[in-house]
Design a protein around this motif. Structure first.
Motif, PDB file in Angstrom:
ATOM      1  N   GLY A  68      12.739  24.011 -12.560  1.00 14.09           N
ATOM      2  CA  GLY A  68      12.119  25.304 -12.796  1.00 14.09           C
ATOM      3  C   GLY A  68      12.292  26.252 -11.626  1.00 14.09           C
ATOM      4  N   ARG A  76      17.587  32.137 -14.692  1.00 14.43           N
ATOM      5  CA  ARG A  76      17.126  31.162 -15.680  1.00 14.43           C
ATOM      6  C   ARG A  76      18.214  30.839 -16.694  1.00 14.43           C
ATOM      7  NH1 ARG A  76      12.789  34.926 -14.863  1.00 14.43           N
ATOM      8  NH2 ARG A  76      11.251  33.953 -13.480  1.00 14.43           N
ATOM      9  N   PRO A 119      12.626  23.399 -18.442  1.00 15.78           N
ATOM     10  CA  PRO A 119      11.806  24.533 -18.000  1.00 15.78           C
ATOM     11  C   PRO A 119      12.408  25.878 -18.381  1.00 15.78           C
ATOM     12  CG  PRO A 119      12.233  23.000 -16.188  1.00 15.78           C
ATOM     13  CD  PRO A 119      13.158  22.647 -17.296  1.00 15.78           C
ATOM     14  N   GLY A 388       3.634  22.392 -15.214  1.00 10.04           N
ATOM     15  CA  GLY A 388       4.741  21.547 -14.785  1.00 10.04           C
ATOM     16  C   GLY A 388       4.262  20.232 -14.202  1.00 10.04           C
ATOM     17  N   LEU A 471       5.491  22.260 -21.840  1.00  8.76           N
ATOM     18  CA  LEU A 471       5.735  22.791 -20.502  1.00  8.76           C
ATOM     19  C   LEU A 471       5.600  24.297 -20.530  1.00  8.76           C
ATOM     20  CD1 LEU A 471       6.596  21.984 -17.644  1.00  8.76           C
ATOM     21  CD2 LEU A 471       8.950  22.430 -18.322  1.00  8.76           C
ATOM     22  N   SER A 473       5.785  28.117 -18.992  1.00  9.73           N
ATOM     23  CA  SER A 473       6.589  28.877 -18.045  1.00  9.73           C
ATOM     24  C   SER A 473       5.708  29.586 -17.022  1.00  9.73           C
ATOM     25  CB  SER A 473       7.429  29.917 -18.788  1.00  9.73           C
ATOM     26  OG  SER A 473       7.982  30.836 -17.893  1.00  9.73           O
TER      27      SER A 473
END
Length: 492
Positions: A68, A76, A119, A388, A471, A473
């Motif tokens: 991540g 990303r 992620p 996370g 998960l 963000s």
């Protein structure tokens, strides 16, 4: 970014992220069904099957936080694309592996790819869409991902009984072939302009090394490896305590609620992983089910989570997390114990289905409130890292459970080839899984006291978190996060 969901680009972004996340999600749900066939074809003993599962979870759990951070820093989309390509190549290696050793190595590489793409899939949606469309886009991502998790065991069983177990892994290659060009052409790049400083590579290495050594010690009954793993874990904590920007900021555990929920997470996901690892083998080795029948037999659990999680999340908002996090594990424990009825020539309607339905109802009660409580137990700026950590904790718990459970019940290296021996150890394993769930319920009842504030995230409402919680963000601001905040006295 201000992409609208109604545009072609918006739909391409959703498709790309769903395809990418589905690769990792499918892989985590279909492999258990294929294990007996992998063992027979490659001549692997029980330890080889354990490592086939754990090699993937090891690198995924150890590197997912670093993945991540890499996305935030370098882009990303870039890291997501690298993760998808890496995952596909590792899947190809798995499908072509000539022996168990190379399969295990390829599975570890798959976990690295998963740590890069998992992620990034949700982060891309959060960073790309207009605030007015973001919740709907996340809901589509979560819903389609849930469908993928639901059909995974069925597809896996069909592939194993049809073209063979290798296609469980090779299936990822055409998925990636669709995902990669769409991502490069239609998904905009995004990054966190505030991401700076050094990456905590040492922390990531020590964390993964600790998990690897402890896992090796449990599977191979090596005391020195277990001791070295504990020492690496102590060194990991010491490094994280001194780092200016640690991978795992220990100060986040100053929230009593966050610490309590992660203790519950460790218990319930250890039990879930141990259960699904052994149940897929029990249905095939002892009950005589085909791979397709075994995969289909476990399907009601995921279908219940997919259809009822929204109601469970709404209930958790009204009554707070303590009751769902206490009752859910107890109901799951009852479902696990009902699997003791599954023996030779077990009847699906009377022996298997009641267990999967009760287990599914318990998971429905538990999983969505757990995710919402994690997000609500810390301040908004830390919601991403909190999620996370919770996700990594769940995967680490599963990793250690799959390693430890056969050892604790005396399961020999060839047990899965001898139905009578496997059935005897399975009868000892299920009460252990149920006991860990009861421990989780007791921890929740004792430690989870403060009601969580409402969580409005769609991904907290549509849950299929069999392998790990959703998960979250870290890139969304306070408004989009539904104003999920921890109270000041929870941070002491």
């Amino acid at each position: 970014m201000d992409i609208r969901l109604s545009t072609a680009t918006g739909r391409w972004v959703v498709l790309t992220t769903v395809l990418g996340s589905s690769m990792a999600m499918l892989d985590s749900t279909v492999v258990n069904v294929a294990l007996p066939h992998i063992g027979d074809d490659l001549g692997a003993d029980l330890a080889g099957l354990q490592w086939t599962v754990n090699a993937y979870m090891l690198t995924l759990a150890g590197l997912i936080l670093l993945g991540g951070a890499l996305g935030d820093r370098y882009g990303r989309r870039r890291v997501f694309v690298i993760g998808v390509a890496w995952f596909a190549l590792a899947s190809l290696m798995c499908g072509l592996a000539p022996n168990a050793t190379l399969l295990i190595v390829a599975r570890a590489l798959q976990g690295v790819g998963g740590a890069l793409l998992t992620p990034g899939s949700l982060a891309l949606i959060q960073a790309s869409f207009h605030p007015d469309d973001r919740a709907r886009a996340v809901g589509l991502w979560s819903g389609f991902g849930g469908v993928g998790a639901a059909v995974g065991p069925f597809v896996g069983g069909w592939l194993v009984d049809g073209p063979g177990w290798r296609w469980v892994f090779l299936l990822n290659v055409p998925l990636a072939a669709v995902c990669l060009p769409v991502a490069l052409r239609h998904v905009p790049e995004s990054r966190d302009p505030g991401a700076h400083g050094r990456f905590d590579v040492l922390g990531a290495v020590l964390g993964a090394l600790s998990l690897a050594l402890v896992t090796y010690g449990l599977i191979d009954m090596s005391w020195w490896a277990g001791a070295a793993g504990v020492m690496a874990g102590v060194a990991f904590v010491a490094v994280e305590r001194r780092r200016a920007e640690p991978m795992l900021p220990l100060s986040i555990f100053s929230s009593r609620q966050f610490t309590a929920v992660n203790l519950v997470t460790l218990c319930v996901y250890a039990a879930f992983s141990g259960f699904f690892f052994l149940a897929a083998l029990q249905l095939q080795v002892v009950a005589g089910y085909s791979a397709l029948a075994a995969g289909t037999a476990l399907l009601p659990t995921t279908l219940l989570m997919l259809t009822l999680s929204a109601r469970s999340g709404a209930l958790g908002e009204r009554i707070g997390p303590r009751i769902p996090l206490t009752v859910g594990p107890l109901v799951c424990a009852a479902g696990v114990l009902l699997m003791l009825r599954v023996g030779p020539a077990a009847s699906y309607p009377t022996d298997v289905l009641p267990a999967t339905l009760v287990l599914g109802l318990g998971m429905v009660t538990l999983v969505a409130p757990l995710t919402a409580t994690v997000l609500a137990s810390v301040d908004t700026a830390r919601a991403g890292i909190a999620s996370g950590i919770n996700n990594a904790a769940a995967r680490a718990a599963g990793l250690l459970a799959v390693a430890a459970l056969p050892l604790l019940v005396g399961m020999g290296p060839e047990a899965y080839r001898v139905p009578e021996e496997f059935a005897a150890t399975f009868r000892r394993a299920m009460p252990l899984c149920a006991g860990v769930l009861v421990l989780g319920a007791l921890l929740a009842f004792t430690l989870v006291r403060r009601p969580a504030l409402p969580c409005c995230h769609p991904e907290c409402r549509v849950q299929c978190g069999v392998g790990a919680p959703t998960l979250e963000s870290p890139v969304v601001g306070p408004v989009e996060r539904g104003r999920v905040r921890g109270t000041a006295d929870e941070q002491d």
